[in-house]
Design a protein around this motif. Structure first.
Motif, PDB file in Angstrom:
ATOM      1  N   ASP A  75       0.885  -1.349   0.091  1.00 34.58           N
ATOM      2  CA  ASP A  75       0.095   0.019   0.037  1.00 34.58           C
ATOM      3  C   ASP A  75       0.998   1.452   0.072  1.00 34.58           C
ATOM      4  O   ASP A  75       1.816   1.271   0.823  1.00 34.58           O
ATOM      5  CB  ASP A  75      -0.933   0.068   1.246  1.00 34.58           C
ATOM      6  CG  ASP A  75      -2.011   0.797   1.276  1.00 34.58           C
ATOM      7  OD1 ASP A  75      -1.804   2.010   0.992  1.00 34.58           O
ATOM      8  OD2 ASP A  75      -3.110   0.550   1.400  1.00 34.58           O
ATOM      9  N   GLU A 101       1.783  -1.689  -8.609  1.00 39.36           N
ATOM     10  CA  GLU A 101       2.285  -1.836  -9.940  1.00 39.36           C
ATOM     11  C   GLU A 101       3.946  -1.802 -10.297  1.00 39.36           C
ATOM     12  O   GLU A 101       4.376  -2.533 -10.977  1.00 39.36           O
ATOM     13  CB  GLU A 101       1.866  -0.262 -10.948  1.00 39.36           C
ATOM     14  CG  GLU A 101       0.580  -0.314 -10.850  1.00 39.36           C
ATOM     15  CD  GLU A 101       0.106   0.779  -9.909  1.00 39.36           C
ATOM     16  OE1 GLU A 101       0.140   0.459  -8.716  1.00 39.36           O
ATOM     17  OE2 GLU A 101      -0.624   1.890 -10.237  1.00 39.36           O
ATOM     18  N   ASP A 122      -7.088  -5.316  -3.619  1.00 41.09           N
ATOM     19  CA  ASP A 122      -8.244  -4.129  -3.276  1.00 41.09           C
ATOM     20  C   ASP A 122      -7.284  -2.691  -3.011  1.00 41.09           C
ATOM     21  O   ASP A 122      -7.458  -1.921  -2.285  1.00 41.09           O
ATOM     22  CB  ASP A 122      -8.631  -4.517  -1.926  1.00 41.09           C
ATOM     23  CG  ASP A 122      -9.800  -3.646  -1.348  1.00 41.09           C
ATOM     24  OD1 ASP A 122     -10.462  -2.824  -2.143  1.00 41.09           O
ATOM     25  OD2 ASP A 122     -10.209  -3.849  -0.197  1.00 41.09           O
TER      26      ASP A 122
HETATM   27  C1  LIG Z   1     -10.625   0.095  -0.469  1.00 38.81           C
HETATM   28  S1  LIG Z   1      -9.057   0.389   0.445  1.00 38.81           S
HETATM   29  C2  LIG Z   1      -8.676  -1.083   0.959  1.00 38.81           C
HETATM   30  C3  LIG Z   1      -9.572  -1.650   2.134  1.00 38.81           C
HETATM   31  C4  LIG Z   1      -9.063  -2.991   2.983  1.00 38.81           C
HETATM   32  N1  LIG Z   1      -8.601  -4.052   1.988  1.00 38.81           N
HETATM   33  C5  LIG Z   1      -9.925  -3.343   3.812  1.00 38.81           C
HETATM   34  O1  LIG Z   1      -9.944  -4.520   4.318  1.00 38.81           O
HETATM   35  O2  LIG Z   1     -10.490  -2.233   4.426  1.00 38.81           O
HETATM   36  C6  LIG Z   1      -8.130   0.920  -0.969  1.00 38.81           C
HETATM   37  C7  LIG Z   1      -6.331   0.867  -0.450  1.00 38.81           C
HETATM   38  O3  LIG Z   1      -5.548   0.910  -1.611  1.00 38.81           O
HETATM   39  C8  LIG Z   1      -4.590   1.542  -1.365  1.00 38.81           C
HETATM   40  N2  LIG Z   1      -3.927   1.902  -2.635  1.00 38.81           N
HETATM   41  C9  LIG Z   1      -4.303   2.806  -3.783  1.00 38.81           C
HETATM   42  N3  LIG Z   1      -3.616   2.784  -4.661  1.00 38.81           N
HETATM   43  C10 LIG Z   1      -2.797   1.623  -4.581  1.00 38.81           C
HETATM   44  C11 LIG Z   1      -1.932   1.129  -5.393  1.00 38.81           C
HETATM   45  N4  LIG Z   1      -1.623   1.629  -6.616  1.00 38.81           N
HETATM   46  N5  LIG Z   1      -1.273  -0.088  -4.973  1.00 38.81           N
HETATM   47  C12 LIG Z   1      -1.391  -0.608  -3.744  1.00 38.81           C
HETATM   48  N6  LIG Z   1      -2.542  -0.002  -2.885  1.00 38.81           N
HETATM   49  C13 LIG Z   1      -2.983   1.123  -3.435  1.00 38.81           C
HETATM   50  C14 LIG Z   1      -5.008   2.920  -0.601  1.00 38.81           C
HETATM   51  O4  LIG Z   1      -3.961   3.606   0.065  1.00 38.81           O
HETATM   52  C15 LIG Z   1      -5.983   2.135   0.309  1.00 38.81           C
HETATM   53  O5  LIG Z   1      -5.386   1.925   1.504  1.00 38.81           O
END
Ligand SMILES: C[S@@+](CC[C@H](N)C(=O)[O-])C[C@H]1O[C@@H](n2cnc3c(N)ncnc32)[C@H](O)[C@@H]1O
Length: 246
Positions: A75, A101, A122
């Motif tokens: 993350d 990525e 996610d």
């Molecule tokens: C919907 S939340 C995840 C919710 C979590 N899985 C839960 O159980 O509550 C999305 C997360 O993806 C992260 N995120 C955004 N872009 C990302 C990326 N390119 N790679 C990995 N994580 C990313 C955000 O920082 C955020 O913490």
């Protein structure tokens, strides 16, 4: 595994994971654990891409505490409260503060080829990022591994199923969908499809009922290109469709 405790712990963490999906995870993680024994495999590791406050990751952390495997978090922003929550459950969590990525360029991918038992996708919800995440996770997925894709069928993110189906039907992938439900899709390798499909077809609605969730297990069609079960809010019957269990 003390599933009631695992479910209770995640209930206190802010996030979007549905209670019924938390229960599905526990049921599938236990079924997968059984596969390590009869297939002669060893404990494989878990990965979550996109963790926010750690609601879903707390479930994976609880299972690593029991099974002795590891959990990796990817993350761009790992919050201090997320880290302290997960570290309070198990000492085997590693954190990569980066966009998923870029996993393709690092050591993590090379060190985990065909090693993962569970990957939760996610993170970034764009079409391109989902294709990239599925591709990376497929490379790292062990024989009986499961990839869970979040927000699969919601009005908010139609690009997510579009990206997954594009990947499944235009690349020489070894992945197939064995279960869809409550906003999530569950994929496995072809070698594991029969095991997970039969497990779901025979058990998942009864196991969910024991955990307090009345659902219908659905399968209204079969095809060599798509052969998944679905779980849905209760439709008046425990099973719905002519192909449940097949
Ligand atoms: C919907 S939340 C995840 C919710 C979590 N899985 C839960 O159980 O509550 C999305 C997360 O993806 C992260 N995120 C955004 N872009 C990302 C990326 N390119 N790679 C990995 N994580 C990313 C955000 O920082 C955020 O913490």
């Amino acid at each position: 595994m003390q599933i009631a405790e695992v479910l209770e712990r995640q209930r206190h963490v802010e996030g979007m994971l549905m209670e019924v999906s938390a229960a599905v995870w526990c049921i599938l993680l236990e079924a997968q654990h059984a596969s390590w024994q009869w297939s002669g495999d060893h404990a494989r590791d878990y990965l979550e891409i996109g963790t926010f406050k750690g609601k879903a990751a707390s479930i994976l952390a609880s299972f690593t505490a029991e099974y002795g495997n590891r959990l990796a978090i990817v993350d761009p922003e790992v919050r201090p409260e997320t880290r302290s929550l997960l570290d309070s459950i198990t000492s085997t969590v590693s954190y990569m503060e980066m966009r998923s990525e870029f996993l393709a360029q690092g050591d993590f991918l090379r060190a985990n080829l065909r090693n993962l038992a569970w990957a939760h996708i996610d993170g970034m919800h764009s079409f391109a990022a989902v294709v990239s995440d599925v591709s990376l996770c497929e490379q790292m997925l062990g024989d009986y591994g499961i990839i869970c894709i979040d927000d699969f069928h919601t009005d908010l993110y139609p690009q997510i199923p579009a990206a997954v189906y594009k990947y499944l039907y235009t690349t020489p992938t070894d992945l197939c969908v064995f279960l869809v439900g409550f906003n999530k899709a569950y994929l496995c390798r072809n070698v594991a499809f029969r095991y997970f499909s039969e497990f779901v077809g025979k058990n998942i609605h009864w196991s969910l009922k024991e955990l307090g969730h009345l659902v219908s297990l659905v399968k209204t069609g079969r095809h060599s290109q798509f052969d998944a079960h679905a779980i849905a809010p209760f439709q008046g019957e425990h099973t719905f469709g002519a192909y449940v269990g097949q």
